[in-house]
Write a protein that holds these residues in place. Structure first.
Motif, PDB file in Angstrom:
ATOM      1  N   ARG A 220       0.815  -1.212   0.000  1.00  0.00           N
ATOM      2  CA  ARG A 220       0.000   0.000   0.000  1.00  0.00           C
ATOM      3  C   ARG A 220       0.848   1.261   0.000  1.00  0.00           C
ATOM      4  N   PHE A 221       2.095   1.123   0.447  1.00  0.00           N
ATOM      5  CA  PHE A 221       2.998   2.268   0.491  1.00  0.00           C
ATOM      6  C   PHE A 221       4.361   1.857  -0.047  1.00  0.00           C
ATOM      7  N   SER A 222       4.982   2.759  -0.781  1.00  0.00           N
ATOM      8  CA  SER A 222       6.366   2.589  -1.207  1.00  0.00           C
ATOM      9  C   SER A 222       7.088   3.897  -0.882  1.00  0.00           C
ATOM     10  N   GLY A 223       8.137   4.197  -1.620  1.00  0.00           N
ATOM     11  CA  GLY A 223       8.855   5.435  -1.329  1.00  0.00           C
ATOM     12  C   GLY A 223      10.295   5.359  -1.787  1.00  0.00           C
ATOM     13  N   CYS A 224      11.164   6.070  -1.077  1.00  0.00           N
ATOM     14  CA  CYS A 224      12.582   6.088  -1.441  1.00  0.00           C
ATOM     15  C   CYS A 224      13.436   6.203  -0.189  1.00  0.00           C
ATOM     16  N   THR A 225      14.689   5.814  -0.339  1.00  0.00           N
ATOM     17  CA  THR A 225      15.624   5.728   0.784  1.00  0.00           C
ATOM     18  C   THR A 225      16.979   6.277   0.367  1.00  0.00           C
ATOM     19  N   VAL A 226      17.519   7.189   1.168  1.00  0.00           N
ATOM     20  CA  VAL A 226      18.923   7.581   1.022  1.00  0.00           C
ATOM     21  C   VAL A 226      19.708   6.833   2.090  1.00  0.00           C
ATOM     22  N   HIS A 227      20.771   6.159   1.672  1.00  0.00           N
ATOM     23  CA  HIS A 227      21.524   5.344   2.625  1.00  0.00           C
ATOM     24  C   HIS A 227      23.014   5.393   2.337  1.00  0.00           C
ATOM     25  N   PHE A 228      23.799   5.147   3.373  1.00  0.00           N
ATOM     26  CA  PHE A 228      25.226   4.940   3.164  1.00  0.00           C
ATOM     27  C   PHE A 228      25.423   3.626   2.420  1.00  0.00           C
ATOM     28  N   VAL A 229      26.469   3.565   1.625  1.00  0.00           N
ATOM     29  CA  VAL A 229      26.747   2.373   0.834  1.00  0.00           C
ATOM     30  C   VAL A 229      27.737   1.484   1.584  1.00  0.00           C
ATOM     31  N   ASP A 230      27.375   0.207   1.713  1.00  0.00           N
ATOM     32  CA  ASP A 230      28.313  -0.767   2.255  1.00  0.00           C
ATOM     33  C   ASP A 230      28.580  -1.829   1.190  1.00  0.00           C
ATOM     34  N   GLU A 231      29.140  -2.950   1.586  1.00  0.00           N
ATOM     35  CA  GLU A 231      29.575  -3.939   0.593  1.00  0.00           C
ATOM     36  C   GLU A 231      28.438  -4.807   0.056  1.00  0.00           C
ATOM     37  N   GLU A 232      27.220  -4.629   0.562  1.00  0.00           N
ATOM     38  CA  GLU A 232      26.064  -5.345   0.024  1.00  0.00           C
ATOM     39  C   GLU A 232      25.170  -4.363  -0.737  1.00  0.00           C
ATOM     40  N   VAL A 233      24.407  -4.884  -1.682  1.00  0.00           N
ATOM     41  CA  VAL A 233      23.581  -4.026  -2.532  1.00  0.00           C
ATOM     42  C   VAL A 233      22.394  -3.468  -1.748  1.00  0.00           C
TER      43      VAL A 233
END
Length: 203
Positions: A132-145
């Motif tokens: 019912r809900f989606s969106g977006c995420t800003v995140h730090f990048v680590d060694e996994e996708v």
């Protein structure tokens, strides 16, 4: 003054959002020092050149491995004394070498509420799952996708008649809002990583 690098593969709409936030002084004490693309014809690269920014195409086909390609990218970043790397539609999985070299200094935006729907076609994944809900995420990048500590998220309702295109368009508006905000927080040294959590320091 913080030096920012942007890596992109396509139109660079999130790059433009960050660029505009710097130009209008919403983000102070920062500059986009270099823009790098793995696609010679990326519209985002063309925009960077038109704005007089340092803009480079690095051809992945010229390197014997993904890590050799990333070493070249890191070499360019080091030459500009980069403080923050922003992935803005950079359609490559970066290597552990790159992540380690710029540990806690690479951020990415993903069109879902992570940890839900990582990887490609996140909007299609959300629609097919029936959320019912989606969106977006800003995140730090680590060694996994699409896995690193989350900085900011924005929620977008999924409407009954949504298509991938209509949902993507609404999510993109939120991406253009929260990505510059995350960059601003980084530039102002307001982000602290504690385990998997990102703590936003108060003024």
């Amino acid at each position: 003054m913080k030096n920012i690098a942007v890596l992109l593969s396509g139109r660079g709409s999130n790059f433009k959002a960050i660029y505009n936030a710097i130009e209008t002084k919403k983000i102070k004490n920062a500059q986009i020092s270099v823009v790098i693309s793995d696609k010679s014809d990326a519209p985002g690269l063309k925009f960077a050149k038109e704005k007089g920014l340092n803009a480079f195409f690095v051809n992945p086909k010229e390197f014997s491995s993904v890590e050799e390609f990333d070493k070249k990218i890191v070499e360019v970043l080091n030459s500009f004394k980069i403080d923050l790397v922003c992935l803005a539609g950079f359609m490559r999985i970066i290597t552990p070498y790159f992540v380690r070299t710029y540990k806690n200094r690479i951020i990415n935006i993903h069109p879902s509420l992570l940890p839900s729907f990582p990887g490609l076609n996140a909007q299609r994944q959300a629609l097919e799952y029936g959320v019912r809900f989606s969106g977006c995420t800003v995140h730090f990048v680590d060694e996994e996708v699409d896995h690193g500590p989350i900085i900011l998220q924005a929620v977008v309702p999924v409407l009954p008649n949504d298509t991938v295109e209509t949902l993507s368009e609404r999510i993109l508006k939120e991406e253009h809002r929260i990505y510059p905000e995350a960059v601003k927080l980084f530039v102002e040294d307001k982000l602290k990583i504690v385990g998997r959590k990102v703590i936003v320091k108060e003024d």
